[in-house]
Write a protein that holds these residues in place. Structure first.
Motif, PDB file in Angstrom:
ATOM      1  N   VAL A   1       0.816  -1.170  -0.112  1.00 38.32           N
ATOM      2  CA  VAL A   1      -0.059   0.004   0.080  1.00 38.32           C
ATOM      3  C   VAL A   1       0.863   1.036  -0.051  1.00 38.32           C
ATOM      4  CG1 VAL A   1      -1.673   1.445   1.246  1.00 38.32           C
ATOM      5  CG2 VAL A   1      -1.947  -1.169   1.289  1.00 38.32           C
ATOM      6  N   LEU A   2       2.022   1.263   0.825  1.00 36.64           N
ATOM      7  CA  LEU A   2       2.654   2.235   0.855  1.00 36.64           C
ATOM      8  C   LEU A   2       3.520   2.623  -0.261  1.00 36.64           C
ATOM      9  CD1 LEU A   2       4.250   2.084   4.509  1.00 36.64           C
ATOM     10  CD2 LEU A   2       2.760   3.776   3.704  1.00 36.64           C
ATOM     11  N   THR A   3       3.859   1.406  -1.221  1.00 35.17           N
ATOM     12  CA  THR A   3       4.559   1.386  -2.402  1.00 35.17           C
ATOM     13  C   THR A   3       3.371   2.537  -3.497  1.00 35.17           C
ATOM     14  OG1 THR A   3       5.556  -0.633  -2.231  1.00 35.17           O
ATOM     15  CG2 THR A   3       5.291   0.272  -4.502  1.00 35.17           C
ATOM     16  N   ILE A   4       2.275   2.225  -3.431  1.00 36.79           N
ATOM     17  CA  ILE A   4       1.309   2.728  -4.131  1.00 36.79           C
ATOM     18  C   ILE A   4       1.122   4.441  -3.756  1.00 36.79           C
ATOM     19  CG2 ILE A   4      -1.243   3.003  -4.702  1.00 36.79           C
ATOM     20  CD1 ILE A   4      -1.223  -0.001  -4.380  1.00 36.79           C
ATOM     21  N   MET A   5       1.280   4.484  -2.369  1.00 41.32           N
ATOM     22  CA  MET A   5       1.048   5.846  -1.948  1.00 41.32           C
ATOM     23  C   MET A   5       2.364   6.769  -2.294  1.00 41.32           C
ATOM     24  SD  MET A   5      -0.876   5.136   1.506  1.00 41.32           S
ATOM     25  CE  MET A   5      -0.854   6.666   2.064  1.00 41.32           C
ATOM     26  N   GLU A   6       3.731   5.986  -1.953  1.00 36.63           N
ATOM     27  CA  GLU A   6       4.811   6.732  -2.091  1.00 36.63           C
ATOM     28  C   GLU A   6       5.399   6.801  -3.341  1.00 36.63           C
ATOM     29  OE1 GLU A   6       7.093   4.960   1.047  1.00 36.63           O
ATOM     30  OE2 GLU A   6       5.776   5.874   2.740  1.00 36.63           O
ATOM     31  N   GLN A   7       5.239   5.718  -4.151  1.00 38.44           N
ATOM     32  CA  GLN A   7       5.982   5.660  -5.518  1.00 38.44           C
ATOM     33  C   GLN A   7       4.830   5.675  -6.736  1.00 38.44           C
ATOM     34  OE1 GLN A   7       8.584   2.164  -6.014  1.00 38.44           O
ATOM     35  NE2 GLN A   7       9.066   2.410  -3.900  1.00 38.44           N
ATOM     36  N   PHE A   8       3.894   4.968  -6.680  1.00 40.52           N
ATOM     37  CA  PHE A   8       3.096   5.108  -7.843  1.00 40.52           C
ATOM     38  C   PHE A   8       2.167   6.310  -8.071  1.00 40.52           C
ATOM     39  CE2 PHE A   8      -1.234   4.553  -9.789  1.00 40.52           C
ATOM     40  CZ  PHE A   8      -0.810   3.603 -11.093  1.00 40.52           C
ATOM     41  N   ASN A   9       1.634   6.785  -7.056  1.00 38.79           N
ATOM     42  CA  ASN A   9       0.760   7.962  -7.309  1.00 38.79           C
ATOM     43  C   ASN A   9       1.719   9.166  -7.409  1.00 38.79           C
ATOM     44  OD1 ASN A   9      -1.689   6.991  -6.753  1.00 38.79           O
ATOM     45  ND2 ASN A   9      -1.848   7.309  -4.582  1.00 38.79           N
ATOM     46  N   PRO A  10       2.836   9.547  -6.700  1.00 45.02           N
ATOM     47  CA  PRO A  10       3.945  10.533  -7.195  1.00 45.02           C
ATOM     48  C   PRO A  10       4.081  10.572  -8.678  1.00 45.02           C
ATOM     49  CG  PRO A  10       4.284   9.773  -5.047  1.00 45.02           C
ATOM     50  CD  PRO A  10       3.420   8.884  -5.467  1.00 45.02           C
ATOM     51  N   SER A  11       4.713   9.148  -9.018  1.00 44.55           N
ATOM     52  CA  SER A  11       5.097   8.989 -10.411  1.00 44.55           C
ATOM     53  C   SER A  11       3.880   9.506 -11.504  1.00 44.55           C
ATOM     54  CB  SER A  11       5.475   7.726 -10.628  1.00 44.55           C
ATOM     55  OG  SER A  11       6.597   7.321  -9.742  1.00 44.55           O
ATOM     56  N   LEU A  12       2.777   9.118 -11.015  1.00 47.17           N
ATOM     57  CA  LEU A  12       1.480   9.369 -11.794  1.00 47.17           C
ATOM     58  C   LEU A  12       1.281  10.856 -11.869  1.00 47.17           C
ATOM     59  CD1 LEU A  12      -0.654   8.114 -13.541  1.00 47.17           C
ATOM     60  CD2 LEU A  12      -2.260   7.873 -11.236  1.00 47.17           C
ATOM     61  N   ARG A  13       1.359  11.358 -10.908  1.00 47.71           N
ATOM     62  CA  ARG A  13       1.249  12.923 -10.961  1.00 47.71           C
ATOM     63  C   ARG A  13       2.434  13.734 -11.621  1.00 47.71           C
ATOM     64  NH1 ARG A  13       0.036  12.263  -5.179  1.00 47.71           N
ATOM     65  NH2 ARG A  13      -1.935  12.946  -4.661  1.00 47.71           N
ATOM     66  N   ASN A  14       3.521  12.991 -11.612  1.00 45.49           N
ATOM     67  CA  ASN A  14       4.480  13.695 -12.585  1.00 45.49           C
ATOM     68  C   ASN A  14       4.121  13.388 -14.107  1.00 45.49           C
ATOM     69  OD1 ASN A  14       7.387  14.838 -13.186  1.00 45.49           O
ATOM     70  ND2 ASN A  14       7.523  12.532 -14.109  1.00 45.49           N
ATOM     71  N   PHE A  15       3.547  12.141 -14.313  1.00 41.40           N
ATOM     72  CA  PHE A  15       3.099  11.558 -15.657  1.00 41.40           C
ATOM     73  C   PHE A  15       1.975  12.828 -16.098  1.00 41.40           C
ATOM     74  CE2 PHE A  15      -0.026   9.543 -18.416  1.00 41.40           C
ATOM     75  CZ  PHE A  15       0.758   8.856 -19.286  1.00 41.40           C
TER      76      PHE A  15
END
Length: 289
Positions: free
Chosen positions: A16-30
């Motif tokens: 869950v933290l991977t989604i919150m700390e990596q996926f979502n910020p990467s998606l925001r950058n995308f």
């Protein structure tokens, strides 16, 4: 040892933290890069509109001329084709904005709140089940200590079996809860990537349709231009009493005209070099002999 201290129990929070700390910020950058791309394409469409408006004006000038009316029609056709292409590009941009950027932006904001709440709920429930297991284990430990100091340890055997049974059940509940939670976390992670792929595929299809239409229409226009220019070239050369050259004529091809060589190149759409814009400019620059 409690299951919640095991690697399996730790995997869910980590996922869950991977989604919150990596996926979502990467998606925001995308999304941010997508907005930059959208802005750049919007700038291109604005500049293209001005360019083809100017092309229409040139077509109007040509169509008002007695000698270049057909060339004005060709310029109008060119402008219309590019207008259609630009319309397709604008449709692609709308799809890019509505189908991808807007949807992802909405999802990532909702997702952050959802994941925080889901993680908190999971950790609270896991702690509750772990505490219940700890309590049973502590009670069993007390019972065994009491049994060891008793002159009649047999009277505690039934109670001890009940505690062992309860510990086994609670251990199983905690195991299942952690295992199900881990599967849920993996599913949630995959669901997010699937959503991104689905939206990107929709945009890619619109982009492919745009490039397909944009490639087909100019080819049709090219044939029309060839026919129009062949007719114009034929009339220009007919005035000199010569046969028309094929369009476009090979570089360096020549047809004798009153003792002169007429050279036609692909860059001279109106035929021979001595009738081209560039040739006339060069002639005007040359000193009179």
């Amino acid at each position: 040892s409690r299951l919640e201290q095991s690697p399996l129990a730790e995997r869910l929070p980590r996922n869950v933290l991977t989604i919150m700390e990596q996926f979502n910020p990467s998606l925001r950058n995308f999304i941010a890069m997508g907005k930059n791309y959208e802005k750049a394409l919007a700038g291109v469409t604005y500049a293209a509109k001005g360019y083809f408006d100017a092309l229409v004006k040139m077509g109007e000038l040509a169509s008002e001329s007695q000698g270049s009316k057909e060339l004005g029609d060709v310029l109008f056709q060119m402008a219309e084709v590019h207008r259609q292409i630009q319309n397709q590009l604008e449709e692609m941009l709308k799809s890019f904005h509505n189908e991808l950027l807007t949807q992802l932006e909405q999802k990532v904001e909702l997702d952050s709140r959802y994941l925080s709440a889901a993680l908190k709920k999971y950790q609270t429930e896991q702690r509750s089940k772990g505490d219940a297991l700890d309590k049973c284990q502590a009670e069993l430990k007390k019972l065994r200590k009491k049994s060891q100091g008793s002159k009649n340890p047999q009277k505690y055997s039934d109670k001890e079996l009940q505690y062992i049974d309860a510990i086994s059940n609670k251990q199983g509940e905690l195991e299942n809860y952690v295992s199900d939670g881990y599967k849920t976390a993996l599913t949630e992670e995959r669901r997010r990537f699937c959503f991104l792929v689905e939206k990107q595929c929709a945009v890619a299809k619109n982009s492919a349709a745009y490039h397909s239409k944009g490639g087909a229409v100019p080819g049709h226009l090219g044939s029309a231009c060839d026919r129009s220019m062949q007719g114009m070239l034929g009339r220009v050369l007919a005035d000199r009493g010569t046969a028309p050259l094929p369009w476009p004529s090979p570089l360096g091809s020549a047809v004798p005209s009153h003792g002169r060589r007429l050279t036609s190149s692909p860059s001279s759409p109106c035929g021979s070099a001595d009738s081209s814009w560039e040739s006339r400019v060069q002639t005007q620059k040359s000193p009179q002999r």
